[in-house]
Design a protein around this motif. Sequence first.
Motif, short mmCIF file in Angstrom:
data_model
loop_
_atom_site.label_atom_id
_atom_site.label_comp_id
_atom_site.label_asym_id
_atom_site.label_seq_id
_atom_site.Cartn_x
_atom_site.Cartn_y
_atom_site.Cartn_z
N THR A 91 -0.18 -23.66 31.52
CA THR A 91 -0.75 -24.90 32.18
C THR A 91 -0.83 -24.79 33.66
N ILE A 92 -1.12 -26.04 34.35
CA ILE A 92 -1.39 -26.14 35.71
C ILE A 92 -0.01 -26.20 36.42
N TRP A 119 4.51 -23.67 39.53
CA TRP A 119 5.60 -23.08 39.71
C TRP A 119 5.87 -21.57 40.13
N ASN A 120 4.80 -20.84 39.57
CA ASN A 120 4.56 -19.51 40.04
C ASN A 120 4.26 -19.37 41.39
#
Length: 278
Positions: free
Chosen positions: A6-7, A12-13
Amino acid sequence: MKEKRTIVDAWWNIILLIWSVSILFPLIWVFYESLKTNQEFFQGVWELPKKMNWINYQDAWSEYGIGKSLINTIYYVGVSLVIGTFLTAINAYVLTRLEFRGRKLMWAVIMLSLFLPGINALVPQYILMRDMHLTNSLTGLIILDSFSESAFFLMMLGGFMQSLPKELEESGAIDGASIFQIFFRIIMPLSTAGMVTVAIFKLLGLYNNFLGPFIYLGDPAKYTIGVAMYQASQIMQYKSDWVTLFAGLMLTMIPLVIMYIFLQRRIMEGATLGAVKG
């Protein structure tokens, strides 16, 4: 079946990537600055070195006593870590697995120590160390840190030991095992993950310990790495040999990097299992 990203996962990445860069970039910057000459450093701190000056590491090792201080630190950390972790295991076992009068009162006093700043014990500790002629001694510093129990480590390892079935000790007692045999043959092997977790925290604390060695060690030949680097930074006020100081800073990270490379899996397993079972 692949999991859908998801977005939120993408954000988070990105956050983790930025965090990683913020940690790695200063280390990379210090590394290539340590390979410059002082003239190149003052001309441009962001420029890459024209030539790899590995001689800076040799100068840091000998001129600023980094080599001797590293040996002192390995001795101080290694012995303190082994003795301190073993004593923490014994104390946690006695306070969590054995029933005796006054045990709850002892736990209450230990918990009370969490609310007292450690700096309050500095003066009486120093007076005691001085009267016992243990100042300016690495062995005296080892004795102080090994026998200075931490309530945090007791809670961590004690919580891990509490999760072990009581029937194990009962079956050992039925077979004629003594308290010491139960501890060494049953409790310690089953508490390895928790002891590794405690040892990790102790290792980081001991290696980064500055105040204790700074107060108790007066001989430069006995300095640990933290005090040696502090003294080197004070010299920079008059000498401005920053590239050698950066080289010394890189040398101080080598022991921890080597330890992490060889014990990476053990450290991660111990920290994870200790957190889950504790």
